[in-house]
Design an enzyme around this catalytic site. Structure first.
Site, PDB file in Angstrom:
ATOM      1  N   HIS A 181      36.687  59.791 -30.286  1.00 38.64           N
ATOM      2  CA  HIS A 181      36.791  61.210 -30.645  1.00 38.64           C
ATOM      3  C   HIS A 181      37.904  61.900 -29.852  1.00 38.64           C
ATOM      4  CE1 HIS A 181      33.076  60.456 -32.702  1.00 38.64           C
ATOM      5  NE2 HIS A 181      32.908  61.731 -33.041  1.00 38.64           N
ATOM      6  N   HIS A 222      29.132  59.567 -24.359  1.00 33.64           N
ATOM      7  CA  HIS A 222      30.040  58.741 -23.563  1.00 33.64           C
ATOM      8  C   HIS A 222      29.823  59.058 -22.096  1.00 33.64           C
ATOM      9  CE1 HIS A 222      32.782  56.663 -26.368  1.00 33.64           C
ATOM     10  NE2 HIS A 222      32.593  57.694 -27.165  1.00 33.64           N
ATOM     11  N   ASP A 226      34.874  57.488 -19.814  1.00 35.24           N
ATOM     12  CA  ASP A 226      35.435  57.310 -21.159  1.00 35.24           C
ATOM     13  C   ASP A 226      36.326  58.485 -21.547  1.00 35.24           C
ATOM     14  OD1 ASP A 226      33.735  55.164 -21.078  1.00 35.24           O
ATOM     15  OD2 ASP A 226      32.189  56.097 -22.308  1.00 35.24           O
TER      16      ASP A 226
END
Length: 326
Positions: A181, A222, A226
């Site tokens: 994302h 996450h 990350d």
């Protein structure tokens, strides 16, 4: 009023048709690169699906972001997805605005070629990292006790290739380092920052990228690492690839002309080089005239010979004229 609307609609339609014609010509030239970028999106999804089979749930790792940000909860996981969807759709619509508005700073085909290049490079690095080390997923469906934490072995190859879209994409596990994302978000924001025209929207875009980062951590989708790795990796990837790719032609003046092709550019370059050589020769001759060095050694020898011959002719004429004078 109706006549005015009809006239403006006709103008808009002509503008859209002209822009489509221009973009189609570019698409016919660049379709291979665009297709390769789109195919890699499927490969990236396939790789994420494959690592889900390797995922093993476990206790959550100690995370500074988890300690600093309150947990949103499973029922509010849609918040980060809603923000991401808004960013994605906004960028998609903006990338096609040259078809309608007068202010045109780029060609849509060339813009998406750059965007896909950024995405492919970042996703390739992401595939390497999440296959190198599989961390226990922090998301709710990836934790111990969840039936979706580990996938059973596939019955056939087709089950893997279909990647169970879109459920398999939304409920994946194991593809952690680094956030997909955030790859899309940062690529879109950086692209608008360079080619967009509204300063306020640029500031809001970066602000939304920060909010998206915090929401991903708060939603426990996450780990903080990350998101952090995505921030510096994607920015570095975009920086280096953007410097390697040829710069897009500026369309600020609203011109709908196609950019110069390689063939035209080569022809024009040869003509420019020829003119440049001519100019250089003229400048050299001009400087020689100023310095008194108008000729080279060969010309000088020729002139000396000519002067000597001319002198002999004069002496011969004088000798012939002397007896006549006496």
């Amino acid at each position: 009023m109706a006549v005015y609307i009809a006239r403006e609609a006709t103008k808009l339609w002509r503008k859209v048709c002209a822009e489509i014609a221009v973009e189609l010509q570019l698409l016919f030239e660049k379709w291979r690169l665009l297709l390769a970028g789109l195919v890699f999106q499927y490969i990236h999804g396939l790789a994420a699906r494959g690592v889900h089979y390797l995922h093993r749930p476990g206790p959550l790792l100690q995370d500074l972001g988890f300690m600093a940000l309150p947990e949103l909860g499973q029922d509010k996981g849609y918040v980060s997805e809603s923000v991401f969807t808004f960013i994605f759709i906004s960028f998609l619509l903006w990338s096609f605005h040259p078809f309608i508005y007068h202010s045109k700073r780029f060609y849509t085909v060339l813009l998406w070629r750059r965007v896909l290049a950024f995405l492919v490079a970042s996703q390739f690095l992401r595939i390497i990292t999440f296959y190198s080390t599989q961390l226990p997923g922090p998301n709710y469906h990836c934790r111990e006790g969840s039936k979706m934490a580990t996938l059973p072995p596939p019955h056939n190859v087709l089950e893997v290739l279909l990647i169970n879209f879109p459920r398999g994409v939304l409920f994946g596990c194991g593809d952690l380092i680094f956030s997909s994302h955030m790859i899309f978000t940062l690529v879109f924001v950086r692209t608008y920052h360079k080619y967009g025209s509204k300063r306020l929207i640029k500031i809001l875009a970066w602000l939304m990228a920060i909010i998206q980062s915090l929401l991903i951590i708060a939603s426990r989708k996450h780990y903080s690492v990350d998101v952090v790795v995505a921030w510096y990796t994607v920015n570095l990837v975009v920086f280096f690839i953007d410097n390697k790719l040829p710069e897009m032609p500026d369309r600020t003046n609203g011109s709908s002309l196609l950019p110069v092709t390689a063939k035209d550019k080569d022809g024009r370059t040869k003509e420019e080089l020829h003119k440049l050589e001519k100019d250089c020769k003229m400048k050299e001759e001009f400087h020689k005239l100023l310095n008194g060095n108008t000729v080279d050694s060969t010309d000088r020898r020729q002139r000396v010979q000519m002067n000597g011959k001319h002198g002999e002719d004069i002496n011969h004429t004088l000798s012939d004229a002397t007896p006549n004078g006496t």
